[in-house]
Enzyme design. Structure first.
Site, PDB file in Angstrom:
ATOM      1  N   CYS A   1     -18.331  10.127 -17.709  1.00 40.63           N
ATOM      2  CA  CYS A   1     -19.590   9.629 -17.124  1.00 40.63           C
ATOM      3  C   CYS A   1     -20.688   9.470 -18.173  1.00 40.63           C
ATOM      4  O   CYS A   1     -21.543   8.589 -18.061  1.00 40.63           O
ATOM      5  CB  CYS A   1     -20.102  10.595 -16.071  1.00 40.63           C
ATOM      6  SG  CYS A   1     -19.143  10.651 -14.573  1.00 40.63           S
TER       7      CYS A   1
ATOM      8  N   ASP B   1     -21.322   0.581  -8.746  1.00 35.47           N
ATOM      9  CA  ASP B   1     -21.492   1.332  -9.979  1.00 35.47           C
ATOM     10  C   ASP B   1     -20.210   1.046 -10.760  1.00 35.47           C
ATOM     11  O   ASP B   1     -19.109   1.167 -10.192  1.00 35.47           O
ATOM     12  CB  ASP B   1     -21.566   2.842  -9.726  1.00 35.47           C
ATOM     13  CG  ASP B   1     -22.926   3.304  -9.206  1.00 35.47           C
ATOM     14  OD1 ASP B   1     -23.734   2.449  -8.791  1.00 35.47           O
ATOM     15  OD2 ASP B   1     -23.146   4.539  -9.193  1.00 35.47           O
TER      16      ASP B   1
ATOM     17  N   HIS C   1     -17.452   6.915  -7.407  1.00 35.75           N
ATOM     18  CA  HIS C   1     -16.909   6.906  -8.766  1.00 35.75           C
ATOM     19  C   HIS C   1     -15.444   7.337  -8.781  1.00 35.75           C
ATOM     20  O   HIS C   1     -15.096   8.401  -8.278  1.00 35.75           O
ATOM     21  CB  HIS C   1     -17.735   7.753  -9.734  1.00 35.75           C
ATOM     22  CG  HIS C   1     -19.173   7.320  -9.758  1.00 35.75           C
ATOM     23  ND1 HIS C   1     -20.193   8.095 -10.241  1.00 35.75           N
ATOM     24  CD2 HIS C   1     -19.757   6.148  -9.357  1.00 35.75           C
ATOM     25  CE1 HIS C   1     -21.345   7.443 -10.117  1.00 35.75           C
ATOM     26  NE2 HIS C   1     -21.111   6.262  -9.579  1.00 35.75           N
TER      27      HIS C   1
END
Ligand code: ABU
Length: 361
Positions: free
Chosen positions: A353, A194, A243
């Protein structure tokens, strides 16, 4: 002609950004052990196929995102919004978290080769209109789509899929601190990441391995970034990692806040990019938001660090995080812009985000 894709740090004046949208968001669905390893334990049962996020939360999240988009526009930022997609119908997750999905490095926009199968069509379904607009702009822009997975995806070991291994038992909260490498829910059989597992600090990106990012993914990213850029891997100390944007918050060149529960100053200093930086451990211990606040299904209280810089002074912070905002003001002369974002927080992230910065001055 001004570029449509041009950014390589987290703090220069923001000129263009994607802001996510929340409609039809559904809990992601992958093998249960994946969520046991990475998500707040009390919410793991929600992560199952065909389970939408509560409608009132989604509706309020959409209002917050629209408001945030209009505030960005008032500050002169060109805002792009994804296409509306019925994520429940297509077995996907959300359009509210574009930071996981696309990352600008110089003039290149890079799509995540997602580990999670439920996210693999996210860009195609949600961002095609934006990508078309960006690629027809005529400037020096490159869009790097994720590689196609040929044949059966092998990113999860069978033991994770059938539940004989995995979950919190293997990702115990103490293994990192014991020096034992964490057991990630993905293997290294193909590139996966990601993009939210990477932070841009100019010509150097720093990232981490996690439950969605593997070493092949790091190598793939190194091959995609424009000439002159490099990617370094930080050793973070979070067995549940997913993340990096609640682990490091760079405020401007030479100044970053870090999460002392997830990375050490010594580890940051090991990387030349941080030489001479003022690195400050966040001194606050963020508290979980209890009722009447809506549940944080996918995030830890460290989401307070998931702020978005408008420039080197102004930064978007969730309106309840006043202690953090005051610290930023008093300690660093920042000017926090406080906006409501609690319902977006329920869906998996905060201001960082929920955006992709496309152009920074
Ligand atoms: N997607 C960012 C959430 C990370 C965290 O919960 O700390």
């Amino acid at each position: 002609m001004s570029p449509l894709i041009s950014a390589d740090n987290e703090w220069s004046p923001l000129k263009a950004a994607i802001v996510g949208r929340a409609e039809h968001s559904a809990f992601p669905s992958e093998p249960r052990a994946v969520f046991e390893a990475s998500m707040p334990a009390e919410h793991v049962d929600e992560f199952r196929p065909g389970n939408p996020f509560p409608a009132d939360i989604v509706a309020k999240a959409q209002v917050e995102l629209d408001h945030f988009a209009s505030v960005l526009q008032q500050h002169g930022v060109k805002v792009y919004r994804p296409d509306e997609v019925d994520w429940l119908k297509v077995g996907g997750y959300t359009g509210s978290m574009p930071r996981d999905t696309l990352m600008t490095v110089g003039n290149t926009l890079i799509e995540s080769p997602f580990a999670w199968a439920c996210r693999r069509d996210e860009v195609e379904l949600g961002y095609s209109t934006i990508l078309r607009e960006l690629s027809s702009g005529g400037g020096p822009a490159r869009i790097c789509r994720a590689p196609t997975i040929l044949g059966k995806d092998t990113i999860y070991d069978q033991s994770f899929i059938d539940g004989t291994r995995g979950g919190r038992a293997s990702a115990s909260s103490s293994s990192c601190s014991n020096g034992t490498p964490p057991v990630w829910s993905i293997n290294n059989t193909r590139p996966a990441f990601d993009v939210a597992d990477f932070m841009r600090l100019g010509k150097t990106l720093v990232g981490q391995l996690s439950h969605v990012t593997n070493m092949k993914g790091v190598e793939y990213l190194r091959a995609q970034v424009p000439d002159g850029y490099s990617v370094e891997v930080l050793h973070t100390t979070d067995d549940h990692a997913m993340h990096i944007d609640t682990t490091i918050l760079p405020l401007r060149r030479g100044l970053a806040i870090y999460n002392p529960e997830r990375v050490t100053e010594q580890e940051l200093r090991r990387h030349a990019v941080f030489a001479n930086w003022d690195l400050r451990a966040c001194p606050l211990k963020p508290k979980p938001r209890g009722p009447p606040n809506p549940p944080m299904y996918m995030c830890s209280p460290w989401l307070v660090l998931n702020a978005l810089s408008l420039d080197e002074k102004r930064i978007f912070v969730e309106e309840q995080d006043t202690e953090f905002a005051n610290w930023l003001k008093e300690e660093f002369g920042m000017e926090p812009i406080m906006l409501p974002f609690q319902h977006v927080n329920c869906l998996g992230g905060s201001f960082h985000c929920a955006t992709v910065d496309l152009v920074r001055e």
